[in-house]
Scaffold this motif. Structure first.
Motif, mmCIF file in Angstrom:
data_model
loop_
_atom_site.group_PDB
_atom_site.id
_atom_site.type_symbol
_atom_site.label_atom_id
_atom_site.label_comp_id
_atom_site.label_asym_id
_atom_site.label_seq_id
_atom_site.Cartn_x
_atom_site.Cartn_y
_atom_site.Cartn_z
ATOM 1 N N SER A 1 -3.727 4.757 -5.711
ATOM 2 C CA SER A 1 -5.067 5.453 -5.623
ATOM 3 C C SER A 1 -4.904 7.031 -5.067
ATOM 4 C CB SER A 1 -5.764 4.640 -4.843
ATOM 5 O OG SER A 1 -5.335 4.711 -3.348
ATOM 6 N N VAL A 2 -5.731 7.610 -4.860
ATOM 7 C CA VAL A 2 -5.776 8.996 -4.436
ATOM 8 C C VAL A 2 -5.754 8.861 -2.772
ATOM 9 C CG1 VAL A 2 -7.000 10.962 -3.910
ATOM 10 C CG2 VAL A 2 -7.063 10.228 -6.198
ATOM 11 N N ASP A 3 -6.171 7.856 -2.300
ATOM 12 C CA ASP A 3 -5.963 7.701 -0.886
ATOM 13 C C ASP A 3 -4.656 7.312 -0.380
ATOM 14 O OD1 ASP A 3 -8.783 8.170 -0.334
ATOM 15 O OD2 ASP A 3 -9.223 6.126 0.283
ATOM 16 N N ASP A 4 -3.964 6.307 -1.587
ATOM 17 C CA ASP A 4 -2.609 6.273 -1.382
ATOM 18 C C ASP A 4 -1.778 7.451 -1.444
ATOM 19 O OD1 ASP A 4 -2.640 3.259 -0.609
ATOM 20 O OD2 ASP A 4 -2.530 2.784 -2.792
ATOM 21 N N ARG A 5 -2.067 8.250 -2.356
ATOM 22 C CA ARG A 5 -1.332 9.369 -2.423
ATOM 23 C C ARG A 5 -1.528 10.434 -1.334
ATOM 24 N NH1 ARG A 5 -2.602 11.052 -8.669
ATOM 25 N NH2 ARG A 5 -2.394 8.934 -9.501
ATOM 26 N N TRP B 1 -11.226 10.820 -9.761
ATOM 27 C CA TRP B 1 -11.647 10.726 -8.137
ATOM 28 C C TRP B 1 -12.561 12.010 -8.268
ATOM 29 C CZ3 TRP B 1 -10.676 14.321 -4.039
ATOM 30 C CH2 TRP B 1 -10.846 13.733 -2.890
ATOM 31 N N MET C 1 -6.036 9.695 -12.871
ATOM 32 C CA MET C 1 -6.427 9.284 -11.778
ATOM 33 C C MET C 1 -7.039 10.236 -10.742
ATOM 34 S SD MET C 1 -6.821 6.295 -9.605
ATOM 35 C CE MET C 1 -5.705 5.275 -10.128
ATOM 36 N N ASN D 1 -15.937 11.653 -9.481
ATOM 37 C CA ASN D 1 -16.608 10.827 -8.643
ATOM 38 C C ASN D 1 -17.228 11.586 -7.492
ATOM 39 O OD1 ASN D 1 -17.654 8.225 -7.683
ATOM 40 N ND2 ASN D 1 -16.453 8.327 -6.225
ATOM 41 N N THR E 1 0.984 -1.286 0.019
ATOM 42 C CA THR E 1 0.139 0.110 0.030
ATOM 43 C C THR E 1 0.913 1.164 0.055
ATOM 44 O OG1 THR E 1 -0.190 0.197 2.296
ATOM 45 C CG2 THR E 1 -1.651 -1.217 1.483
ATOM 46 N N SER F 1 -11.340 3.400 2.081
ATOM 47 C CA SER F 1 -10.554 2.480 1.556
ATOM 48 C C SER F 1 -9.895 1.516 2.778
ATOM 49 C CB SER F 1 -9.420 2.774 0.452
ATOM 50 O OG SER F 1 -8.535 3.860 1.062
#
Length: 720
Positions: free
Chosen positions: A235-239, A265, A261, A268, A202, A364
């Motif tokens: 993912s944006v959450d990872d970033r 996001w 990406m 959405n 992750t 997430s």
């Protein structure tokens, strides 16, 4: 409170003007971060191109304060300010001590809310969520904007391509009163992420491994630009997680690109905002969100920023994501990271586990933890605490069923807020305990007792450890899909062949600022000369101490004779003309002024007759305090190296001068041009010149005003 929906046109106008001017004339190459800072800089000379190292006056899109809003209000009032110059710029979020229901804390929160209501400021109460998450959800942090916060983890905004950086409370008060504050653009570091993460690895593993791999201050006080083919699959959450912990890595900014990406996001997010409460098409759509809306998103797509070919970076770090296995940070240090398989074999028992904070408590993350604990129970003797990053996150996690899975497994729910991450409220580590957390810091004593052990890991690893009672991987992790266990592949590349040497252009001086500084050189051959050495702690809380007395005790813990020496030199000095400021010029080594945040370390030097300090580098907080109080700081490693070679004992810093003196005085005269950055050093053995980057108009204006508070008062008077 929320203001009526309103679209700020400031960013669109600035962007249009910026690109209009850029198209007509050849441009000096800039990084994306430099371009964003250019958009938000005010008072620049015509044709000025913002580059790393420049001092600029910035007007950020937004400034956020949290529970520390109370002290900022006090500072704001103490300098005579009565009006928030731009209420739309300011945001309050209460998030740190939200578990504290004492009368004192509730009264503090009520005072902050009343101030917000009085001045028309956007206000998010306790329970809405952690400020950084709220700023992302509500669009205060938006791609290619500059948003600051009085909190170190404002770097997190870089996960959505926003330049986020921390400020101190005095800066926040200045922004409330004037809309502006000064900033030195950090050095630029390119971090290239190559390859693709293996399943089960992750964004948290990425930043934990980066902190442990590049752990020799490679990104200290830098602005990081993430690049490389590995980004597209993050993912944006990872970033957001990675950018959040660039703070622990040592950086001041950590920005990802606004790529497909991220744009997806936002599409959405926009669909969720536009979704009607009921299915009937006859019901009008909800009001347009003031910051996340179609017009703003289309404008971003039409004018997406990228770094120029030839843009300069102080270093280029390369990290191969495909070689990374899950990692764990600690104990009690982010600079120590260990591959999970190696740590798992040690079966380190834990007593507490945490899925909390702005780092890893998004939907997430909660989903990943829920999938691990589903159908299982938290191990006997282990307490597993969970708190969503925001009420919005919790509501979505509840809707998707993830939240109930955590509760069914035995997790203990805390309100959306910082809580255990900063050692507040329920569930802190006790003496002798070991905990594993999905938070950002595991410093000794931060999450509880100083004799506890704290590790950091991804949400899935935290949840698996809570179930089994020791640090371990989730059963779903397929070891055969991982690369070989060991250190990930990383390197430092040299981009010198692509660098473009940009000479510093002469800029007009702010009226009243000296054209030059001149005087006698005193050399302190010492690195890490800390604030206790500059101004002893025993004087720090003597609130009635005068500037004259500060001057008498300056440098007392380093060289007790320093103050008397300066006092004896001053009468012999005279400026060559009225545009030159004379005094003693102190030269020292690297990381000058490291240590505490005491302002007196700067004011005492200035009061003693030292108007200028030249060093290899400065502690960031000291430099900020110095400039806020009218003490000029310049960096000249070449001058430091020459003086060290000529006069330091053994040719190295740390043991005083060759004759045993702590401060070297060889009668050298120095003149520093603030127009072109030329330093001229004259001694008995001749003359030598050096070049430095001078301070910009923003710092010059502060100096003329006597410091930041004087600048604020001047601005208030101008507005009246």
């Amino acid at each position: 409170m929320r203001l009526p929906p309103r679209i700020s046109s400031r960013v669109h106008l600035q962007t249009a003007r910026f690109f209009a001017s850029s198209a007509s004339t050849p441009r000096i190459p800039q990084t994306i971060i430099e371009k964003v800072v250019q958009k938000y800089s005010v008072g620049l000379p015509n044709g000025k191109v913002v580059k790393a190292g420049d001092y600029v006056m910035i007007r950020p899109e937004h400034v956020m304060t949290h529970d520390n809003t109370g002290p900022v209000i006090s500072k704001f009032k103490s300098i005579g300010a009565t009006k928030i110059v731009d209420p739309r710029q300011t945001v309050f979020t209460l998030d740190h001590d939200v578990q504290n229901k004492s009368d004192k804390n509730l009264a503090k929160y009520a005072t902050i809310e009343a101030f917000a209501r009085t001045h028309g400021i956007d206000f998010y109460p306790a329970g809405r969520g952690i400020g950084h998450q709220v700023l992302v959800e509500e669009g205060y942090a938006f791609p290619h904007t500059l948003t600051v916060a009085s909190d170190s983890h404002s770097n997190m905004y870089g996960g959505v391509a926003c330049v986020g950086t921390p400020i101190v409370r005095t800066d926040a008060a200045a922004l409330w009163a004037t809309g502006k504050t000064w900033w030195q653009v950090p050095r630029m570091v390119k971090v290239e992420l190559r390859g693709k993460l293996a399943p089960g690895v992750t964004g948290k593993d990425v930043i934990v491994a980066l902190c442990g791999s590049f752990n020799n201050d490679e990104v200290l006080n830098a602005a990081i630009e993430f690049t490389g083919d590995g980004i597209s699959a993050l993912s944006v959450d990872d970033r957001l997680t990675i950018s959040n912990m660039t703070t622990e890595w040592g950086a001041l900014v950590g920005v990802f690109p606004a790529d497909d990406m991220l744009l997806g996001w936002y599409e959405n997010a926009l669909k969720k905002l536009e979704r009607r409460t009921f299915a009937s098409e006859s019901i009008p759509p909800p009001p347009e969100h003031p910051r996340i809306n179609r017009r703003r998103l289309d404008a971003l797509r039409a004018a997406n920023l990228t770094s120029d070919i030839g843009a300069q970076y102080s270093s280029h770090l390369i990290f191969d994501l495909s070689t990374l296995v899950p990692h764990v940070s600690g104990p009690n240090s982010v600079k120590v990271s260990t591959p999970l398989p190696k740590l798992e074999s040690q079966k380190i028992d834990i007593q507490k586990a945490y899925l909390v904070s702005c780092t890893n408590s998004r939907v997430s993350d909660i989903a990943a933890a829920a999938s691990v604990v589903e159908g299982k129970k938290i191990a006997d003797g282990v307490e597993f605490y969970v708190a969503a990053a925001s009420s919005q996150v919790q509501a979505e996690a509840e809707k998707l069923g993830h939240w109930d899975k955590l509760i069914a497994a035995g997790a203990k729910v805390l309100p959306a807020g910082c809580g255990p991450c900063i050692g507040l409220g329920t569930g802190l580590l006790e003496e002798g305990e070991t905990g594993i957390s999905a938070t950002n810091r595991n410093y000794k004593g931060r999450m509880g007792h100083p004799k506890a052990q704290a590790y950091l890991a991804s949400p899935a690893v935290v949840a698996a450890s809570a179930v089994k009672g020791f640090i371990c991987s989730p059963s779903s992790l397929d070891a055969t899909s991982l690369p070989p266990v060991g250190a990930p592949t990383f390197s430092i590349a040299s981009d010198s062949s692509n660098a473009v040497d940009i000479p510093q252009a002469e800029e007009p001086l702010f009226p009243g600022f000296p054209a030059a500084f001149s005087g006698r050189v005193l050399f302190a051959p010492q690195d890490n000369l800390n604030t206790d050495a500059l101004y002893p702690g025993k004087y720090t809380y003597q609130d009635d101490i005068t500037l004259e007395r500060q001057a008498q005790v300056v440098m007392e813990n380093y060289d007790p004779s320093f103050a008397a020496n300066v006092a004896s030199i001053l009468p012999t000095l005279s400026a060559s003309d009225e545009s030159t400021k004379s005094g003693v010029v102190l030269v020292s080594g690297y990381n000058f002024g490291t240590g505490s945040s005491r302002e007196q370390a700067a004011t005492a030097l200035k009061a003693a007759g030292v108007p200028l300090v030249i060093a290899g580098s400065f502690g960031d907080i000291f430099k900020r305090n110095a400039i806020n109080n009218g003490l000029v700081c310049l960096e000249c490693p070449e001058l430091v190296a020459d003086l060290t070679a000529m006069y330091a004992k053994g040719g190295g810093r740390g043991a005083g001068g060759r004759e045993g003196e702590l401060t070297v005085d060889k009668g050298h005269e120095i003149r520093v041009s603030m127009i072109d950055g030329t330093i001229t050093l004259r001694g008995s053995d001749g003359e030598k010149t050096y070049k430095v980057r001078t301070v910009g108009a923003s710092v010059q204006e502060l100096w003329v005003c006597g410091g930041l508070e004087g600048f604020i008062l001047k601005s208030i008077q101008t507005q009246a």
